[in-house]
Write a protein that holds these residues in place. Structure first.
Motif, PDB file in Angstrom:
ATOM      1  N   THR A 165      31.656  34.006  14.588  1.00 44.01           N
ATOM      2  CA  THR A 165      31.088  34.758  15.709  1.00 44.01           C
ATOM      3  C   THR A 165      31.208  34.008  17.033  1.00 44.01           C
ATOM      4  OG1 THR A 165      28.907  33.848  15.156  1.00 44.01           O
ATOM      5  CG2 THR A 165      29.450  36.012  14.256  1.00 44.01           C
ATOM      6  N   LEU A 176      32.990  33.663  19.601  1.00 42.37           N
ATOM      7  CA  LEU A 176      34.092  34.188  20.398  1.00 42.37           C
ATOM      8  C   LEU A 176      34.268  33.399  21.692  1.00 42.37           C
ATOM      9  CD1 LEU A 176      36.280  36.336  20.770  1.00 42.37           C
ATOM     10  CD2 LEU A 176      34.538  37.819  21.798  1.00 42.37           C
ATOM     11  N   ASN A 222      41.743  38.580  14.051  1.00 40.85           N
ATOM     12  CA  ASN A 222      40.455  39.133  14.461  1.00 40.85           C
ATOM     13  C   ASN A 222      40.028  38.537  15.799  1.00 40.85           C
ATOM     14  OD1 ASN A 222      37.372  38.526  14.553  1.00 40.85           O
ATOM     15  ND2 ASN A 222      37.464  40.233  13.106  1.00 40.85           N
ATOM     16  N   ARG A 247      39.586  40.420  19.533  1.00 44.25           N
ATOM     17  CA  ARG A 247      38.304  40.357  20.248  1.00 44.25           C
ATOM     18  C   ARG A 247      38.467  39.700  21.619  1.00 44.25           C
ATOM     19  NH1 ARG A 247      33.973  37.461  17.179  1.00 44.25           N
ATOM     20  NH2 ARG A 247      35.600  36.568  15.830  1.00 44.25           N
ATOM     21  N   ASN A 251      37.429  41.462  25.232  1.00 36.53           N
ATOM     22  CA  ASN A 251      36.288  40.864  25.931  1.00 36.53           C
ATOM     23  C   ASN A 251      36.694  39.859  27.001  1.00 36.53           C
ATOM     24  OD1 ASN A 251      33.673  41.685  24.245  1.00 36.53           O
ATOM     25  ND2 ASN A 251      35.308  41.281  22.776  1.00 36.53           N
ATOM     26  N   TYR A 309      31.043  40.136  13.573  1.00 33.94           N
ATOM     27  CA  TYR A 309      32.407  39.955  14.072  1.00 33.94           C
ATOM     28  C   TYR A 309      33.389  40.969  13.490  1.00 33.94           C
ATOM     29  CZ  TYR A 309      33.361  36.995   9.869  1.00 33.94           C
ATOM     30  OH  TYR A 309      33.517  36.498   8.599  1.00 33.94           O
ATOM     31  N   ILE A 327      35.570  44.343  13.616  1.00 35.58           N
ATOM     32  CA  ILE A 327      36.260  44.982  14.745  1.00 35.58           C
ATOM     33  C   ILE A 327      36.478  46.474  14.499  1.00 35.58           C
ATOM     34  CG2 ILE A 327      37.365  42.891  15.598  1.00 35.58           C
ATOM     35  CD1 ILE A 327      39.904  43.697  14.113  1.00 35.58           C
ATOM     36  N   ALA A 352      34.425  48.464  18.593  1.00 36.50           N
ATOM     37  CA  ALA A 352      34.671  47.073  19.015  1.00 36.50           C
ATOM     38  C   ALA A 352      35.946  46.917  19.838  1.00 36.50           C
ATOM     39  CB  ALA A 352      34.715  46.159  17.795  1.00 36.50           C
ATOM     40  N   LEU A 353      36.960  47.710  19.538  1.00 37.15           N
ATOM     41  CA  LEU A 353      38.239  47.587  20.248  1.00 37.15           C
ATOM     42  C   LEU A 353      38.501  48.765  21.187  1.00 37.15           C
ATOM     43  CD1 LEU A 353      40.538  46.317  17.332  1.00 37.15           C
ATOM     44  CD2 LEU A 353      39.159  44.979  18.937  1.00 37.15           C
TER      45      LEU A 353
END
Length: 323
Positions: free
Chosen positions: A119, A121, A150, A154, A158, A250, A252, A256-257
Motif C-alpha cells: 500500500t 504508493l 499494480n 496506480r 495518482n 491496493y 485496482i 481505481a483506474l
C-alpha cells in the motif's frame, strides 16, 4: 501487433510461469543482460518524503529513444530474470533504462526502518518523480510486472500532484484484486506459496539485521503460510486492522483506474495461476486503459518458443515505439 502463440509443449500455465525464471532462461539472455549490467550504475533514489530506494540506471552513449522505468514484482529485484530480459531488450533498442528496487527489495533493506507494504504508493510516486527529475527525458515510459504492474497503474492514476510525465504505461500480469491473488496462492499449487513464504521470510530476516528493534524474530519462526504471515504483520506493522482490509486497499478493480493520467496497457493471461483473469471485467472502463488478454502465458511467463525467447520483450518495444 504480434500475438502470443507458444508451441503446444509450452502452453501449460505452470510451464510458462516457471520457465520465465529458470537458469535456462537466465542463460538465454546472458549476453544481452551482461551488456545492460555493464552499462548500468547503481543510483540512490531520494524521495521528497525522506524515503530512500536503490535503482540501476543504464544510459545510452549517444542519442536515446526515451527513458523506461521498470518495476519488479513482489520479492523480485532489479536483477530478476524478467527485469534483465526486458531491460536489455529495451536498452539494445536505444532506450535509457532505470530498473527500480522497491523498499526492502534488492540491496535496500538498510535504507528505511519501516517495512515494505504493497500500500506504500508514495514510494513509487516519489521514486518515479525523482528519477524523471534527475534524468530528464522528452519521452517517458513506465512498465511493471505482477505487483510492479499494480504499482505502475496506480502511479498513472495518482500522479497528478507530482512532477511525473508518462507517455505510455505497461503492466504485465498485474495484481488486480489482491484478495483473489492471496486466495490463489493459498489454495493453488503449493510450490508458489512455498516460494513466496521462503523469499518473504528471507527478506524479513535481512531487515532484522539492520533493525533488530522491529522485534519479530521469534514470531517469524512460528509462521508457516502467507495467510499466517499476513495475519501477524498487517495489524502490527500497517495502519490496517486486518489482512483483508489491507489487501483490498491496493486493489485496482472498480473505480481505481478511472482517472488514469497516461495511456495504460495491461497484458494479462487467461491461465495466470497467481493473478487470475477473472477480475479483468471489473476494471474501470477508462479511455486511457486498454487490456490485452491472451489465452496462454501463465504468470509473467510469455516464453514464445523452445529457444526461450520472451514475447513480452517484443511487445513492450511495439508499445513504446508507437507512442
Amino acid at each position: 501487433m504480434t500475438h502470443f502463440q507458444p508451441p503446444p509443449l509450452l502452453r501449460n500455465a505452470h510451464v510458462q510461469s516457471l520457465l520465465a525464471s529458470t537458469r535456462l532462461r537466465r542463460l538465454r539472455i546472458g549476453n544481452r543482460a551482461r551488456k545492460l549490467e555493464a552499462a548500468s550504475r547503481e543510483v540512490l533514489v531520494e524521495c521528497r518524503d525522506g524515503t530512500r530506494l536503490i535503482g540501476e540506471y543504464a544510459e545510452q552513449s549517444g542519442e536515446n529513444r526515451g527513458l523506461v522505468i521498470l518495476i519488479h514484482g513482489w520479492e523480485g529485484s532489479s536483477k530478476s530474470t524478467y527485469m534483465l530480459s526486458s531491460g536489455s531488450a529495451l536498452f539494445e533498442a536505444g532506450y535509457n533504462v532505470f530498473r527500480l528496487n522497491q523498499r526492502d527489495h534488492g540491496p535496500s533493506h538498510h535504507l528505511n526502518k519501516e517495512l515494505f507494504t504493497s500500500t506504500r504508493l508514495t514510494d513509487a510516486l516519489g521514486a518515479v518523480e525523482w528519477i524523471q527529475t534527475t534524468f530528464p527525458h522528452e519521452r517517458n515510459y513506465l512498465a511493471g510486472f505482477s505487483l510492479g504492474g499494480n504499482f505502475s497503474l496506480r502511479v498513472a492514476a495518482n500522479c497528478r500532484d507530482h512532477a511525473i510525465r508518462l507517455d505510455q504505461v505497461a503492466a504485465i500480469c498485474p495484481v488486480l484484486n489482491p484478495v483473489n491473488t492471496m486466495e490463489a496462492l493459498d489454495s493453488g499449487w503449493w510450490l508458489y506459496e512455498k516460494y513466496f513464504v521462503r523469499k518473504w521470510k528471507r527478506s524479513l530476516r535481512t531487515k532484522l539485521k539492520h533493525f533488530p528493534e522491529l522485534g519479530y524474530e521469534k514470531d517469524l519462526l512460528t509462521l508457516k503460510s502467507l495467510r499466517e504471515m499476513n495475519q501477524f504483520f498487517v495489524p502490527r506493522f500497517t495502519s490496517f486492522k486486518d489482512a483483508n482490509t489491507y489487501l483490498l486497499a491496493y486493489a485496482i478493480i472498480g473505480d481505481a483506474l478511472s482517472h488514469l493520467e497516461a495511456p495504460c496497457h495491461i497484458i494479462a493471461a487467461q491461465d495466470d495461476p497467481i493473478c487470475g483473469a477473472e477480475d479483468l471485467p471489473n476494471l474501470a472502463k477508462a479511455p486511457n486503459l486498454t487490456v490485452e488478454s491472451t489465452a496462454h502465458g501463465g504468470h509473467c511467463g510469455y516464453v514464445s518458443n523452445y529457444r526461450l525467447d520472451s514475447w513480452v520483450d517484443k511487445r513492450l518495444l511495439e508499445l513504446f515505439n508507437n507512442n
